[in-house]
Motif scaffolding. Structure first.
Motif, PDB file in Angstrom:
ATOM      1  N   PHE A  24       1.349  -1.381   0.288  1.00 59.04           N
ATOM      2  CA  PHE A  24       0.273   0.022  -0.166  1.00 59.04           C
ATOM      3  C   PHE A  24       0.744   1.185  -0.143  1.00 59.04           C
ATOM      4  CE2 PHE A  24      -2.319  -3.250   1.036  1.00 59.04           C
ATOM      5  CZ  PHE A  24      -3.830  -3.194   0.654  1.00 59.04           C
ATOM      6  N   SER A  28      -0.909   1.923  -5.941  1.00 64.66           N
ATOM      7  CA  SER A  28      -1.872   2.300  -5.949  1.00 64.66           C
ATOM      8  C   SER A  28      -2.868   1.919  -5.497  1.00 64.66           C
ATOM      9  CB  SER A  28      -2.003   3.624  -7.133  1.00 64.66           C
ATOM     10  OG  SER A  28      -2.377   3.219  -7.936  1.00 64.66           O
ATOM     11  N   ARG A  29      -4.552   1.835  -5.093  1.00 66.81           N
ATOM     12  CA  ARG A  29      -5.100   1.520  -4.697  1.00 66.81           C
ATOM     13  C   ARG A  29      -5.901   1.078  -6.421  1.00 66.81           C
ATOM     14  NH1 ARG A  29      -8.570   1.979  -0.072  1.00 66.81           N
ATOM     15  NH2 ARG A  29      -8.694  -0.808  -0.133  1.00 66.81           N
ATOM     16  N   PRO A  30      -6.444   0.553  -6.799  1.00 67.40           N
ATOM     17  CA  PRO A  30      -7.477  -1.185  -6.278  1.00 67.40           C
ATOM     18  C   PRO A  30      -5.956  -2.179  -6.520  1.00 67.40           C
ATOM     19  CG  PRO A  30      -7.878  -1.646  -8.576  1.00 67.40           C
ATOM     20  CD  PRO A  30      -7.379   0.303  -8.437  1.00 67.40           C
ATOM     21  N   TYR A  31      -4.914  -1.677  -7.317  1.00 68.49           N
ATOM     22  CA  TYR A  31      -3.576  -2.885  -7.728  1.00 68.49           C
ATOM     23  C   TYR A  31      -2.675  -2.996  -6.056  1.00 68.49           C
ATOM     24  CZ  TYR A  31      -4.365  -0.999 -12.035  1.00 68.49           C
ATOM     25  OH  TYR A  31      -4.640  -1.212 -12.847  1.00 68.49           O
ATOM     26  N   ALA A  32      -3.223  -2.218  -5.320  1.00 70.33           N
ATOM     27  CA  ALA A  32      -2.220  -2.581  -3.997  1.00 70.33           C
ATOM     28  C   ALA A  32      -3.244  -3.688  -3.131  1.00 70.33           C
ATOM     29  CB  ALA A  32      -2.226  -1.335  -3.202  1.00 70.33           C
ATOM     30  N   ASP A  33      -4.662  -3.613  -3.492  1.00 73.73           N
ATOM     31  CA  ASP A  33      -5.227  -4.598  -2.627  1.00 73.73           C
ATOM     32  C   ASP A  33      -5.033  -6.049  -2.945  1.00 73.73           C
ATOM     33  OD1 ASP A  33      -7.339  -2.854  -1.113  1.00 73.73           O
ATOM     34  OD2 ASP A  33      -7.375  -1.863  -3.102  1.00 73.73           O
ATOM     35  N   PHE A  86      -8.046   0.464   6.616  1.00 75.40           N
ATOM     36  CA  PHE A  86      -8.553   0.673   4.927  1.00 75.40           C
ATOM     37  C   PHE A  86     -10.108   0.554   5.385  1.00 75.40           C
ATOM     38  CE2 PHE A  86      -7.640  -3.881   3.225  1.00 75.40           C
ATOM     39  CZ  PHE A  86      -8.572  -3.844   3.161  1.00 75.40           C
ATOM     40  N   GLY A 145     -12.077  -4.641  -0.055  1.00 72.48           N
ATOM     41  CA  GLY A 145     -11.211  -3.223   0.000  1.00 72.48           C
ATOM     42  C   GLY A 145     -10.802  -3.010  -1.607  1.00 72.48           C
ATOM     43  N   ALA A 146     -10.716  -4.349  -2.470  1.00 73.85           N
ATOM     44  CA  ALA A 146     -10.986  -3.660  -3.912  1.00 73.85           C
ATOM     45  C   ALA A 146     -11.763  -4.126  -4.948  1.00 73.85           C
ATOM     46  CB  ALA A 146     -10.317  -5.681  -4.527  1.00 73.85           C
ATOM     47  N   HIS A 149     -12.583  -0.755  -3.991  1.00 74.49           N
ATOM     48  CA  HIS A 149     -12.611   0.961  -4.675  1.00 74.49           C
ATOM     49  C   HIS A 149     -12.880   1.135  -6.036  1.00 74.49           C
ATOM     50  CE1 HIS A 149      -9.223   3.652  -4.978  1.00 74.49           C
ATOM     51  NE2 HIS A 149      -8.809   3.457  -5.610  1.00 74.49           N
TER      52      HIS A 149
END
Length: 221
Positions: A24, A28-33, A86, A145-146, A149
């Protein structure tokens, strides 16, 4: 320390624990998720493989026995911190997470105090189910979370009435809003249920360890 495959898997799982949070920081999100989910699930699978291989190949070592529970606790605690963060400190996540962290710290401190006597507090099957429930719950919440987002990103700047019309089926869903909302809803519900089940198992097993340790805590007379 013996460098065998089971021990190497345990070390990799330990290193993956902070990696979940680092995802994280650099993505960036949602890639981090998704990256955190993949890393967490891969690390969780090694928890089964290292124990299985150690028994199958007769490669059980004191180092592995020491490091395995530490790696499990590090994974769970760090993932709980990330998920709680998050989620905006949502009480449905914050409360069970607090119970889980409290129990893990308490039992670790208890085992440290008991020293050699800690070996008398064997890991029970229920405790293993507890760890499994924790990891599955956290994996589902990372997916939540993904989906969250994706949904929020798709609805930014949209007319709320249009959003309602798409979700109700009155308007064509050209951006996949319904499956994003459904994925968010399902992963949230399932993740919360599993997290509370994990918290209940965590408290029960923690009390069981404490109850069994009471005779070992009595002062000599």
């Amino acid at each position: 320390m013996t460098w065998n495959i089971p021990n190497i898997l345990t070390i990799l799982r330990l290193l993956a624990a902070p990696g979940v949070a680092i995802m994280f920081l650099y993505f960036s999100r949602p890639y981090a998720d998704w990256f955190a989910l993949i890393l967490f699930v891969a690390a969780a699978l090694t928890d089964w493989f290292d124990g299985y291989l150690a028994r199958a190949w007769n490669q059980q070592t004191k180092f592995g026995a020491m490091l395995d529970p530490i790696a499990d606790k590090a994974m769970v605690v760090i993932a709980l911190l990330v998920v709680t963060g998050f989620s905006g400190m949502n009480p449905w996540i914050l409360l069970p997470s607090t119970l889980i962290v409290f129990r893990e710290v308490f039992v670790s401190g208890l085992r440290e105090f008991l020293g050699n006597d800690a070996s008398k507090l064997a890991v029970t099957k229920l405790a293993k189910w507890k760890t499994t429930a924790q990891m599955i719950a956290l994996a589902v919440l990372f997916a939540k979370g993904a989906f969250e987002h994706y949904y929020i990103g798709s609805t930014v700047g949209m007319d709320p009435n249009l959003v309602d019309a798409i979700l109700s089926g009155e308007e064509e869903d050209v951006i996949g809003l319904r499956w994003k909302e459904r994925g968010w809803e399902l992963s949230w519900t399932i993740g919360i249920i599993l997290l509370w089940i994990a918290a209940a198992l965590t408290v029960i097993t923690g009390w069981d360890y404490f109850r069994k340790s009471i005779p070992l805590l009595k002062d000599d007379t």
